[in-house]
Design an enzyme around this catalytic site. Structure first.
Site, PDB file in Angstrom:
ATOM      1  CD  GLN A 170    -130.110  -4.536  90.533  1.00 44.32           C
ATOM      2  OE1 GLN A 170    -128.952  -4.546  90.144  1.00 44.32           O
ATOM      3  NE2 GLN A 170    -130.486  -5.084  91.666  1.00 44.32           N
TER       4      GLN A 170
ATOM      5  CD  GLU B  76     -95.404  10.107  75.349  1.00 48.36           C
ATOM      6  OE1 GLU B  76     -95.110  10.681  74.288  1.00 48.36           O
ATOM      7  OE2 GLU B  76     -94.714  10.204  76.393  1.00 48.36           O
TER       8      GLU B  76
ATOM      9  CB  ILE C 120    -102.644   3.738  70.114  1.00 49.21           C
ATOM     10  CG1 ILE C 120    -101.569   4.433  70.958  1.00 49.21           C
ATOM     11  CG2 ILE C 120    -102.978   4.514  68.855  1.00 49.21           C
ATOM     12  CD1 ILE C 120    -101.991   5.765  71.545  1.00 49.21           C
ATOM     13  CB  THR C 121    -108.548   3.444  69.481  1.00 48.96           C
ATOM     14  OG1 THR C 121    -108.891   3.461  70.865  1.00 48.96           O
ATOM     15  CG2 THR C 121    -109.689   2.820  68.696  1.00 48.96           C
TER      16      THR C 121
ATOM     17  CD  GLU D 290    -111.701  10.580  72.138  1.00 51.42           C
ATOM     18  OE1 GLU D 290    -112.244  11.690  71.953  1.00 51.42           O
ATOM     19  OE2 GLU D 290    -111.749   9.656  71.309  1.00 51.42           O
TER      20      GLU D 290
ATOM     21  N   GLY E 251    -100.965  10.387  80.683  1.00 57.80           N
ATOM     22  CA  GLY E 251    -102.314  10.218  80.169  1.00 57.80           C
ATOM     23  C   GLY E 251    -103.009  11.563  80.125  1.00 57.80           C
TER      24      GLY E 251
ATOM     25  N   GLY F   1    -130.038 -11.965  87.440  1.00 64.62           N
ATOM     26  CA  GLY F   1    -128.911 -12.866  87.223  1.00 64.62           C
ATOM     27  C   GLY F   1    -128.592 -13.094  85.762  1.00 64.62           C
TER      28      GLY F   1
END
Length: 382
Positions: A335, A127, A157-158, A362, A131, A339
């Site tokens: 790394q 909520e 919410i997934t 989770e 959490g 770039g």
């Protein structure tokens, strides 16, 4: 690292790897840019049986064990964690909760549709104000005759805007976790509203939503499990869910390893491939060790579940290590790329952004440490 995979497990992993190479990896960068995966993938996941793994065939599932399930999630994590999340939530959190706690009618009503991909589920626990402290959730369900009336909101919410059913946790009684109950709530009901959250750092192709309940009415038989036992339903789901997240993190790390090896063999500096430089090999070695270590922790959890043994602490360990390892792997891979790793022409930047949330949802890494510490010492530090 195969150890002793059965022929069936090896075949499932190969099927998942081929699907990812053909249908996911070529599109992952595009989905990330437009913040939406192609929903046809959901149907394909159902057709391949990936949305029904570990669910008995009598309920429309494809059977199999939890190691096979983890092998599939690893491959999906290698391809796009947004796709992996669809399976982890709809099957891992919602489908398995219905299987474990549902009435026969609830199982027959929802599981065949969830397993086929005809319907998706979302897990509505977090909520805006709660959490990690899920036992203090504020969404309420009040009994009125033969119905429960839900009022409140959920966040992050997934599958939230895609789901056909929400597993909603709401307060039906006293303060604290003993007053929480679970409900299977169809998402098309009056008063049920959902808003997609955009602008996420990672998992950008995944439908993440805020849900609101304004007097949403569900029949009494929509409750999943006994009244006041919803917190136990949620924690049971999250224990296995942490294994799912960890398996996806192994996939991220493996994707980073594959990308770093390929690039290091092609890119030349100082007159030779950068793979020939000692410190580049150091980076690649670190990714490989993290990947294998995380995978073994995940496989241990799957083995414990399949043998009917306690697994919660081991699941916490796997989630803690694998999520942090995925972040390290992505950092090390970036790394290696230098770039070029900082632009989305190459996959490692997306792996890093996707990996970062794995240490948060989770159960944060800090929550995992407290859970593991409590199991080891017998002292609650919450």
């Amino acid at each position: 690292m195969d150890l002793s995979l059965s022929d069936e497990q090896a075949a499932v992993r190969q099927l998942a790897a081929e699907f990812v190479d053909r249908e996911v990896l070529p599109h992952a960068a595009e989905w990330d840019r437009r913040e939406l995966i192609d929903v046809k993938v959901i149907k394909q996941l159902g057709e391949l049986g990936f949305l029904g793994l570990t669910i008995p065939e009598e309920y429309g599932g494809s059977g199999g064990d939890h190691l096979a399930y983890c092998l599939v999630l690893e491959e999906l994590g290698r391809g796009d964690s947004a796709v992996r999340g669809v399976v982890s939530v709809s099957l891992g959190l919602v489908g398995k909760s219905i299987l474990g706690y549902g009435t026969e009618e609830q199982k027959r009503s929802w599981l065949p549709r969830l397993c086929s991909g005809e319907a998706l589920g979302c897990f509505a626990l977090t909520e805006p104000g709660t959490g990690s402290d899920a036992g203090s959730l504020a969404t309420r369900a009040v009994r009125e005759g033969d119905e429960w009336v839900l009022t409140g909101s959920k966040m992050f919410i997934t599958n939230g805007t895609w789901a056909d059913v929400a597993l909603v946790f709401a307060r039906t009684g006293e303060a604290g976790h003993r007053g929480v109950s679970a409900f299977l709530v169809p998402t098309g009901l009056p008063g049920f509203d959902r808003r997609e959250i955009h602008g996420k750092l990672g998992l950008r192709g995944q439908a993440t939503a805020e849900l609101t309940f304004d007097g949403v009415r569900v029949p009494a038989d929509a409750m999943l499990g006994p009244a006041g036992k919803g917190f136990g339903v949620a924690m049971s789901a999250l224990a296995k869910g942490r294994m799912s997240v960890a398996a996806g993190c192994v996939g991220i790390a493996k994707g980073c390893l594959d990308a770093a090896l390929r690039y290091a063999g092609e890119r030349e500096q100082f007159g030779k491939p950068i793979a020939a430089h000692q410190l580049v090999q150091q980076l690649i070695t670190a990714i490989a060790v993290d990947t294998d270590a995380a995978r073994l922790l995940v496989w241990r959890v799957a083995d414990l579940i399949d043998r009917g043994q306690p697994f919660a602490t081991e699941a916490n360990m796997s989630k803690l290590f694998a999520s942090e390892a995925a972040v390290r792997a992505a950092n090390n891979a970036l790394q290696v790329f230098g770039g070029y790793g900082y632009i989305d022409e190459y996959p490692v930047g997306k792996y890093l952004r996707d990996a970062r949330v794995m240490t948060l949802y989770e159960g944060t890494s800090q929550i995992q440490q407290l859970l593991i510490g409590r199991a080891l010492t017998g002292v609650n530090a919450f």
